[in-house]
Structures are given as structure tokens and as C-alpha cells.
Write an enzyme that holds these catalytic residues in place. Structure first.
Site, PDB file in Angstrom:
ATOM      1  N   HIS A  48       0.856  -1.183   0.000  1.00  0.00           N
ATOM      2  CA  HIS A  48       0.000   0.000   0.000  1.00  0.00           C
ATOM      3  C   HIS A  48       0.897   1.240   0.000  1.00  0.00           C
ATOM      4  O   HIS A  48       2.056   1.189   0.431  1.00  0.00           O
ATOM      5  CB  HIS A  48      -0.888   0.019   1.236  1.00  0.00           C
ATOM      6  N   GLU A  50       1.119   3.758   1.903  1.00  0.00           N
ATOM      7  CA  GLU A  50       1.679   4.091   3.212  1.00  0.00           C
ATOM      8  C   GLU A  50       2.873   3.215   3.552  1.00  0.00           C
ATOM      9  O   GLU A  50       3.902   3.702   4.033  1.00  0.00           O
ATOM     10  CB  GLU A  50       0.623   3.923   4.312  1.00  0.00           C
TER      11      GLU A  50
END
Length: 149
Positions: A48, A50
Site C-alpha cells: 500500500h 503508506e
């Protein structure tokens, strides 16, 4: 947040990934890491935006603890990403669109504020949230052959 939008655009344009972008900034304003969704391209369910930004920041800082940093991300983090923020000791999270299905920073769950953890993350959600939400909605509308909002 505008820089995070540019990263999200790159995810969609170059890799046909869900357009989420993230960057981690040190307390002094230096960008430590940035990322966009890569889970499809890299065949990695953990890639992801992040997590990609945190990994890059950890390498840049030479430490798995990213104390005093702020993560800017276009979509509210999921449970996996929220707990990565806690483990990395990120000080602050700023996100665009809330995620009513899997948001773990106040929408569905609030993992980053759980008092049972040894670290809590300050959260500011909804920053350019309408624009962030519209970008994501239009991505999925295009996938379904529907006109943009």
C-alpha cells in the site's frame, strides 16, 4: 496533500493501480519517503502507498522508528497501515478521504488512538477530502465504464 495527489496520479497513470499516494515528512520538513499503491504491480498485498513510503523512510533514516514524522496520504489508512504507523512511532497522520469500508483511523476502527498501544498517532482527516474522494470514485467509475463525477 497535493504532492500525495501527484503520487496517486502516478499509481493510476503508470500502473493502473488504485490511486492512493503517501509521503512521510520529518519534523524539519524533509521528505523521508514517498509511495503509491503498488500491490498489483508487485504482486504484494502489503504494498500500500503508506507501507511503501514507510519502507523508503526507514531506509533513508537508517531506523525503523520514525519519531516526530508526519504521514500525508490521500485515503484513510487500513488496519495494516494504521498499525505500521503505530509501530514506526509516526507522530501525525494527515489524510484526505475517509474510508467507510476499511478505514482504521477513525471511520470504521480507530487503531491509532487505542489507549492499549504504547504509542498513539495524532490524526487530521478530511484534508482536501472531497477532492480525494472524487478522485477515487472516478477511478472506480471509469473501471465500470461510467462517466466521472
Amino acid at each position: 496533500m497535493r504532492h500525495a495527489f501527484a503520487l496517486a496520479d502516478r499509481a493510476e497513470r503508470e500502473f493502473d493501480e488504485i490511486p492512493v499516494g503517501a509521503l512521510l515528512v520529518a519534523a524539519d520538513g524533509q521528505v523521508l519517503g514517498e509511495g503509491w499503491n503498488r500491490n498489483i504491480a508487485e504482486h504484494d498485498p502489503t504494498a500500500h502507498a503508506e507501507i511503501v513510503a514507510l519502507r523508503e523512510a526507514g531506509r533513508a533514516a537508517g531506523n525503523h522508528r520514525l519519531v516526530g514524522s508526519t504521514l500525508y496520504v490521500t485515503l484513510e489508512p487500513c488496519a495494516m497501515c494504521a498499525m505500521a504507523l503505530v509501530h514506526a512511532r509516526v507522530a501525525r497522520l494527515v489524510y484526505g478521504a475517509a474510508d467507510p469500508k476499511t478505514g482504521a483511523c477513525g471511520s470504521v476502527f480507530d487503531l491509532v488512538a487505542d489507549p492499549r498501544h504504547n504509542h498513539r498517532v495524532e490524526v487530521q482527516g478530511g484534508v482536501l477530502g472531497d477532492e480525494a474522494g472524487r478522485r477515487l470514485s472516478n477511478y472506480f467509475r471509469a473501471k465500470r465504464g461510467r462517466p466521472p463525477l
